[in-house]
Write a protein that holds these residues in place. Structure first.
Motif, PDB file in Angstrom:
ATOM      1  N   GLY A 271      -8.526  59.098  58.993  1.00  0.00           N
ATOM      2  CA  GLY A 271      -7.951  58.651  60.247  1.00  0.00           C
ATOM      3  C   GLY A 271      -6.505  59.083  60.371  1.00  0.00           C
ATOM      4  O   GLY A 271      -5.944  59.712  59.482  1.00  0.00           O
ATOM      5  N   THR A 272      -5.924  58.750  61.482  1.00  0.00           N
ATOM      6  CA  THR A 272      -4.527  59.071  61.715  1.00  0.00           C
ATOM      7  C   THR A 272      -3.639  57.911  61.290  1.00  0.00           C
ATOM      8  O   THR A 272      -4.119  56.805  61.052  1.00  0.00           O
ATOM      9  N   ALA A 273      -2.348  58.180  61.221  1.00  0.00           N
ATOM     10  CA  ALA A 273      -1.416  57.187  60.692  1.00  0.00           C
ATOM     11  C   ALA A 273      -0.191  57.055  61.574  1.00  0.00           C
ATOM     12  O   ALA A 273       0.166  57.957  62.314  1.00  0.00           O
ATOM     13  N   LEU A 274       0.459  55.905  61.451  1.00  0.00           N
ATOM     14  CA  LEU A 274       1.753  55.661  62.066  1.00  0.00           C
ATOM     15  C   LEU A 274       2.778  55.608  60.944  1.00  0.00           C
ATOM     16  O   LEU A 274       2.554  54.964  59.924  1.00  0.00           O
ATOM     17  N   GLY A 275       3.890  56.295  61.126  1.00  0.00           N
ATOM     18  CA  GLY A 275       4.979  56.234  60.162  1.00  0.00           C
ATOM     19  C   GLY A 275       6.188  55.620  60.838  1.00  0.00           C
ATOM     20  O   GLY A 275       6.591  56.040  61.917  1.00  0.00           O
ATOM     21  N   LEU A 276       6.739  54.579  60.248  1.00  0.00           N
ATOM     22  CA  LEU A 276       7.933  53.933  60.776  1.00  0.00           C
ATOM     23  C   LEU A 276       9.102  54.314  59.885  1.00  0.00           C
ATOM     24  O   LEU A 276       9.086  54.047  58.684  1.00  0.00           O
ATOM     25  N   LEU A 277      10.108  54.956  60.456  1.00  0.00           N
ATOM     26  CA  LEU A 277      11.270  55.370  59.688  1.00  0.00           C
ATOM     27  C   LEU A 277      12.444  54.482  60.057  1.00  0.00           C
ATOM     28  O   LEU A 277      12.794  54.348  61.221  1.00  0.00           O
ATOM     29  N   PHE A 278      13.021  53.856  59.042  1.00  0.00           N
ATOM     30  CA  PHE A 278      14.195  53.004  59.229  1.00  0.00           C
ATOM     31  C   PHE A 278      15.371  53.672  58.533  1.00  0.00           C
ATOM     32  O   PHE A 278      15.256  54.056  57.366  1.00  0.00           O
ATOM     33  N   LYS A 279      16.477  53.801  59.225  1.00  0.00           N
ATOM     34  CA  LYS A 279      17.697  54.319  58.614  1.00  0.00           C
ATOM     35  C   LYS A 279      18.734  53.215  58.633  1.00  0.00           C
ATOM     36  O   LYS A 279      19.034  52.658  59.682  1.00  0.00           O
ATOM     37  N   THR A 280      19.263  52.884  57.460  1.00  0.00           N
ATOM     38  CA  THR A 280      20.318  51.881  57.382  1.00  0.00           C
ATOM     39  C   THR A 280      21.590  52.581  56.939  1.00  0.00           C
ATOM     40  O   THR A 280      21.569  53.407  56.028  1.00  0.00           O
ATOM     41  N   LEU A 281      22.664  52.260  57.585  1.00  0.00           N
ATOM     42  CA  LEU A 281      23.952  52.888  57.281  1.00  0.00           C
ATOM     43  C   LEU A 281      24.682  52.114  56.196  1.00  0.00           C
ATOM     44  O   LEU A 281      24.478  50.917  56.033  1.00  0.00           O
ATOM     45  N   SER A 282      25.539  52.803  55.489  1.00  0.00           N
ATOM     46  CA  SER A 282      26.419  52.124  54.542  1.00  0.00           C
ATOM     47  C   SER A 282      27.481  51.393  55.332  1.00  0.00           C
ATOM     48  O   SER A 282      27.926  51.849  56.383  1.00  0.00           O
ATOM     49  N   SER A 283      27.877  50.220  54.846  1.00  0.00           N
ATOM     50  CA  SER A 283      28.855  49.408  55.564  1.00  0.00           C
ATOM     51  C   SER A 283      29.430  48.373  54.608  1.00  0.00           C
ATOM     52  O   SER A 283      29.325  48.518  53.395  1.00  0.00           O
ATOM     53  N   CYS A 284      30.007  47.319  55.176  1.00  0.00           N
ATOM     54  CA  CYS A 284      30.495  46.198  54.372  1.00  0.00           C
ATOM     55  C   CYS A 284      29.660  44.970  54.696  1.00  0.00           C
ATOM     56  O   CYS A 284      29.298  44.741  55.849  1.00  0.00           O
ATOM     57  N   SER A 285      29.356  44.189  53.663  1.00  0.00           N
ATOM     58  CA  SER A 285      28.525  43.013  53.866  1.00  0.00           C
ATOM     59  C   SER A 285      29.283  41.939  54.638  1.00  0.00           C
ATOM     60  O   SER A 285      30.511  41.908  54.664  1.00  0.00           O
ATOM     61  N   LYS A 286      28.505  41.056  55.277  1.00  0.00           N
ATOM     62  CA  LYS A 286      29.050  40.012  56.126  1.00  0.00           C
ATOM     63  C   LYS A 286      28.857  38.646  55.477  1.00  0.00           C
ATOM     64  O   LYS A 286      28.213  38.516  54.442  1.00  0.00           O
ATOM     65  N   VAL A 287      29.392  37.642  56.127  1.00  0.00           N
ATOM     66  CA  VAL A 287      29.168  36.267  55.688  1.00  0.00           C
ATOM     67  C   VAL A 287      27.666  36.015  55.659  1.00  0.00           C
ATOM     68  O   VAL A 287      26.947  36.417  56.573  1.00  0.00           O
ATOM     69  N   GLY A 288      27.183  35.408  54.600  1.00  0.00           N
ATOM     70  CA  GLY A 288      25.757  35.160  54.448  1.00  0.00           C
ATOM     71  C   GLY A 288      25.090  36.159  53.519  1.00  0.00           C
ATOM     72  O   GLY A 288      24.002  35.907  53.025  1.00  0.00           O
ATOM     73  N   ASP A 289      25.736  37.301  53.277  1.00  0.00           N
ATOM     74  CA  ASP A 289      25.229  38.263  52.313  1.00  0.00           C
ATOM     75  C   ASP A 289      25.675  37.826  50.925  1.00  0.00           C
ATOM     76  O   ASP A 289      26.577  37.007  50.779  1.00  0.00           O
ATOM     77  N   PRO A 290      25.066  38.413  49.871  1.00  0.00           N
ATOM     78  CA  PRO A 290      25.386  37.968  48.509  1.00  0.00           C
ATOM     79  C   PRO A 290      26.877  38.048  48.154  1.00  0.00           C
ATOM     80  O   PRO A 290      27.401  37.153  47.524  1.00  0.00           O
ATOM     81  N   ARG A 291      27.545  39.117  48.569  1.00  0.00           N
ATOM     82  CA  ARG A 291      28.969  39.281  48.256  1.00  0.00           C
ATOM     83  C   ARG A 291      29.701  39.739  49.519  1.00  0.00           C
ATOM     84  O   ARG A 291      29.925  40.928  49.718  1.00  0.00           O
ATOM     85  N   PRO A 292      30.047  38.789  50.400  1.00  0.00           N
ATOM     86  CA  PRO A 292      30.691  39.140  51.677  1.00  0.00           C
ATOM     87  C   PRO A 292      31.927  40.013  51.484  1.00  0.00           C
ATOM     88  O   PRO A 292      32.725  39.797  50.577  1.00  0.00           O
ATOM     89  N   GLY A 293      32.060  41.018  52.347  1.00  0.00           N
ATOM     90  CA  GLY A 293      33.221  41.908  52.318  1.00  0.00           C
ATOM     91  C   GLY A 293      33.072  43.095  51.391  1.00  0.00           C
ATOM     92  O   GLY A 293      33.882  44.013  51.424  1.00  0.00           O
ATOM     93  N   GLN A 294      32.028  43.104  50.563  1.00  0.00           N
ATOM     94  CA  GLN A 294      31.824  44.207  49.624  1.00  0.00           C
ATOM     95  C   GLN A 294      31.076  45.349  50.318  1.00  0.00           C
ATOM     96  O   GLN A 294      30.174  45.115  51.117  1.00  0.00           O
ATOM     97  N   PRO A 295      31.431  46.595  50.003  1.00  0.00           N
ATOM     98  CA  PRO A 295      30.682  47.719  50.588  1.00  0.00           C
ATOM     99  C   PRO A 295      29.267  47.764  50.022  1.00  0.00           C
ATOM    100  O   PRO A 295      29.025  47.337  48.900  1.00  0.00           O
ATOM    101  N   TYR A 296      28.353  48.245  50.827  1.00  0.00           N
ATOM    102  CA  TYR A 296      26.985  48.442  50.351  1.00  0.00           C
ATOM    103  C   TYR A 296      26.476  49.794  50.816  1.00  0.00           C
ATOM    104  O   TYR A 296      26.965  50.367  51.773  1.00  0.00           O
ATOM    105  N   LYS A 297      25.481  50.293  50.082  1.00  0.00           N
ATOM    106  CA  LYS A 297      24.902  51.604  50.355  1.00  0.00           C
ATOM    107  C   LYS A 297      23.626  51.449  51.181  1.00  0.00           C
ATOM    108  O   LYS A 297      22.751  50.677  50.836  1.00  0.00           O
TER     109      LYS A 297
END
Length: 102
Positions: free
Chosen positions: A1-27
């Motif tokens: 059969g045929t398939a669907l591919g979902l591509l997600f691109k996440t950019l590097s940035s700095c984490s926010k409040v609520g993330d494990p280490r707020p203010g730290q850069p992430y990849k």
């Protein structure tokens, strides 16, 4: 059969409040999820898109002191082989299970 591919691109940035280490850069990164091109697969793709738009698809985790974007708690299939244990197909219950989570 045929398939669907979902591509997600996440950019590097700095984490926010609520993330494990707020203010730290992430990849960021590129992530691909696979679905069968069927009525159920298309319905699931719409639900996964909504989850992504609401910020529910990914989380930030620390690996060897480096913060990285990783898959969140919503299960995604990333391979056509390997079965459930390796985030792949075949997995006859996957579409039902992921729709329950969503």
């Amino acid at each position: 059969g045929t398939a669907l591919g979902l591509l997600f691109k996440t950019l590097s940035s700095c984490s926010k409040v609520g993330d494990p280490r707020p203010g730290q850069p992430y990849k960021g990164g590129n992530f691909c999820a696979l679905l069968p091109d069927s009525r159920e697969g298309q319905k699931t793709a719409v639900l996964l898109k909504k989850a992504f738009e609401q910020g529910l698809t990914f989380q930030i985790k620390s690996f060897n002191g480096e913060e990285r974007v990783t898959w969140g708690l919503i299960p995604h299939k990333t391979s056509w082989s390997g079965g459930k244990a390796r985030n792949g197909y075949p997995d006859a219950q996957y579409l039902r299970e992921v729709c329950t989570v969503l």
